[in-house]
Design a protein around this motif. Structure first.
Motif, mmCIF file in Angstrom:
data_model
loop_
_atom_site.group_PDB
_atom_site.id
_atom_site.type_symbol
_atom_site.label_atom_id
_atom_site.label_comp_id
_atom_site.label_asym_id
_atom_site.label_seq_id
_atom_site.Cartn_x
_atom_site.Cartn_y
_atom_site.Cartn_z
ATOM 1 N N GLU A 1 5.210 4.666 3.844
ATOM 2 C CA GLU A 1 5.841 5.454 2.787
ATOM 3 C C GLU A 1 6.009 4.649 1.509
ATOM 4 O OE1 GLU A 1 5.964 7.593 6.197
ATOM 5 O OE2 GLU A 1 7.488 6.002 6.119
ATOM 6 N N VAL A 2 6.233 3.339 1.646
ATOM 7 C CA VAL A 2 6.280 2.475 0.465
ATOM 8 C C VAL A 2 4.925 2.498 -0.232
ATOM 9 C CG1 VAL A 2 6.557 0.096 -0.336
ATOM 10 C CG2 VAL A 2 8.086 1.011 1.428
ATOM 11 N N GLN A 3 3.859 2.386 0.551
ATOM 12 C CA GLN A 3 2.515 2.421 -0.030
ATOM 13 C C GLN A 3 2.232 3.776 -0.682
ATOM 14 O OE1 GLN A 3 0.151 1.417 3.425
ATOM 15 N NE2 GLN A 3 0.106 -0.744 2.876
ATOM 16 N N MET A 4 2.661 4.868 -0.028
ATOM 17 C CA MET A 4 2.445 6.201 -0.594
ATOM 18 C C MET A 4 3.207 6.378 -1.897
ATOM 19 S SD MET A 4 2.585 8.568 2.845
ATOM 20 C CE MET A 4 1.478 8.270 4.230
ATOM 21 N N LEU A 5 4.440 5.865 -1.950
ATOM 22 C CA LEU A 5 5.243 5.951 -3.162
ATOM 23 C C LEU A 5 4.548 5.259 -4.326
ATOM 24 C CD1 LEU A 5 7.966 6.689 -4.552
ATOM 25 C CD2 LEU A 5 8.827 4.471 -3.745
ATOM 26 N N GLN A 6 3.866 4.175 -4.039
ATOM 27 C CA GLN A 6 3.145 3.429 -5.074
ATOM 28 C C GLN A 6 1.693 3.893 -5.225
ATOM 29 O OE1 GLN A 6 3.804 -0.505 -3.486
ATOM 30 N NE2 GLN A 6 5.818 -0.676 -4.424
ATOM 31 N N HIS A 7 1.346 4.959 -4.499
ATOM 32 C CA HIS A 7 -0.014 5.515 -4.501
ATOM 33 C C HIS A 7 -1.033 4.412 -4.179
ATOM 34 C CE1 HIS A 7 -2.169 9.208 -5.052
ATOM 35 N NE2 HIS A 7 -3.056 8.651 -5.831
ATOM 36 N N LEU A 8 -0.682 3.614 -3.147
ATOM 37 C CA LEU A 8 -1.531 2.508 -2.729
ATOM 38 C C LEU A 8 -1.864 2.580 -1.239
ATOM 39 C CD1 LEU A 8 0.160 -0.381 -4.729
ATOM 40 C CD2 LEU A 8 -2.144 0.508 -5.091
ATOM 41 N N HIS A 9 -1.572 3.713 -0.629
ATOM 42 C CA HIS A 9 -1.926 3.906 0.773
ATOM 43 C C HIS A 9 -3.378 4.365 0.857
ATOM 44 C CE1 HIS A 9 -1.907 5.828 4.801
ATOM 45 N NE2 HIS A 9 -0.999 4.931 5.073
ATOM 46 N N PRO A 10 -4.143 3.899 1.868
ATOM 47 C CA PRO A 10 -5.521 4.386 1.976
ATOM 48 C C PRO A 10 -5.539 5.898 2.190
ATOM 49 C CG PRO A 10 -4.928 3.004 3.859
ATOM 50 C CD PRO A 10 -3.786 2.926 2.921
ATOM 51 N N ARG B 1 -1.528 -2.204 -9.058
ATOM 52 C CA ARG B 1 -0.979 -1.132 -9.883
ATOM 53 C C ARG B 1 -1.018 0.182 -9.119
ATOM 54 N NH1 ARG B 1 -4.684 -3.337 -13.261
ATOM 55 N NH2 ARG B 1 -5.940 -1.436 -13.165
ATOM 56 N N PRO B 2 -0.008 1.052 -9.330
ATOM 57 C CA PRO B 2 -0.043 2.368 -8.697
ATOM 58 C C PRO B 2 -1.355 3.091 -8.983
ATOM 59 C CG PRO B 2 2.098 1.995 -9.674
ATOM 60 C CD PRO B 2 1.229 0.847 -10.109
#
Length: 356
Positions: free
Chosen positions: A65-74, A264-265
């Protein structure tokens, strides 16, 4: 879950939802959790064909969810959406065509998104049985985190009691369970963590090592002169080269996530490229006999028969007291932003859980 004009904001605090309504959390874009994570209210879903409706008892909060918040999740979902990688709850409605499940059954699931709400509609084929005797927070901590740890240890490696392994992030949601399972399996564990968490790592049965050690490969070699038989890495990047240097002949490096720090996001796939590139290069080097029998694997947890089998085994270990997942915090749905903030701050030991 899509968002439409029937949704109404809900206060970010614990409270009973309206009769017949569904309360959920939505992530509206990249940024700080306090500005981008909110609760809302909408109609209660119904169970469609081959699907069930589950009332959630506990939903996990994870680094995903941290990655998704930063739009950095695959392969990130499109904003806005309802986050939530995993859940435990009880079936309250069974749709047409469903067999093997009935109203009242307690289940676990890993939908990867959509778990942060009171009612979730799920495909029946993705469910696993959750035992009645386990606390909901403990049961959900075993879903993604537990199965990830179990499968990396028992399905990706061929380790024997007495061998030495390195677990990065040994106090985290996956790392703590992996460490405990490895110790139970008779392995010697070196676990990296910040100095403030070294006592927690020792309590798990591991030898702590500061993850900020300048030459961590050399530090591990001092503790294990012959190298370690496995390295479990959730950081990625150049740290994978240090992990490779720690391995004994025939050892395995497992990459199961990548840090997004410094990106970067919107650079959603870039943090994961270094692991992919190294995995491919080392696969071909191994085919050519250039790795001394060492190998590197990337791991990604997925539902299926093996998942259900391994989740059942983890629940058995937890019920018998062998495995006790650390619960870092229990939050109402309105506390989702605070739970994500705790993960961002890096102060947590164990799993944060939402309890609708």
């Amino acid at each position: 879950m899509s968002l439409d004009s029937t949704e109404r904001p809900a206060p970010d605090a614990a409270g009973a939802p309206r009769a017949g309504a569904n309360t959920f959390v939505r992530m509206t874009g990249s940024g700080e959790p306090e500005a981008r994570i909110h609760t809302a209210e909408g109609p209660r879903p119904t169970a469609g064909k081959d699907r069930v409706l589950v009332e959630v008892e506990a939903a996990g909060v994870s680094y995903a969810e941290v990655q998704m918040l930063q739009h950095l999740h695959p392969f990130p979902p499109k904003f806005p959406f309802v986050p939530g990688y995993d859940l435990v709850g009880r079936i309250v409605e069974v749709g047409p065509g469903v067999t093997g499940w009935k109203t009242g059954d307690r289940v676990a699931a890993m939908p990867r998104q959509g778990a942060w709400q009171r009612f979730v509609e799920l495909p029946a084929k993705t469910l696993a049985a959750a035992p009645e005797e386990l606390d909901a927070a403990v049961a959900v901590a075993l879903v993604t985190n537990g199965v990830t740890a179990y499968q990396m240890l028992h399905r990706l490696t061929r380790l024997k009691a007495g061998q030495t392994v390195l677990v990065h992030g040994a106090s985290g949601g996956v790392g703590a369970l992996l460490t405990r399972l490895a110790v139970h399996h008779g392995l010697r564990v070196i676990g990296t963590a910040s100095p403030a968490k070294h006592d927690a790592v020792r309590e798990l049965g591991a030898e702590p090592l500061d993850y900020r050690t300048p030459d961590i490969a050399a530090a591990v070699r001092e503790l294990a002169p012959g190298g370690v038989q496995a390295v479990f890495d959730h950081i990625g990047g150049r740290g994978l080269d240090a992990g490779w240097a720690m391995l004994a002949r025939g050892g395995t490096l497992v990459s199961f996530d990548s840090s997004v720090a410094g990106y970067r996001p919107g650079q959603w796939f870039r943090p994961h490229v270094p692991a992919l590139r190294r995995t491919v290069a080392r696969f071909f080097a191994r085919l050519l006999g250039l790795t001394g029998g060492r190998r590197m694997s990337m791991y990604y947890v997925k539902p299926g028969p093996d998942f259900n089998t391994d989740y059942a085994e983890l629940c058995r270990l937890a019920t018998e007291g062998v495995l006790t997942p650390a619960i870092a915090g229990r939050h109402p749905l309105g506390g989702a932003a605070a739970a994500v903030r705790a993960l961002l701050d890096g102060t947590s030991v164990g799993k944060h859980v939402l309890t609708p």
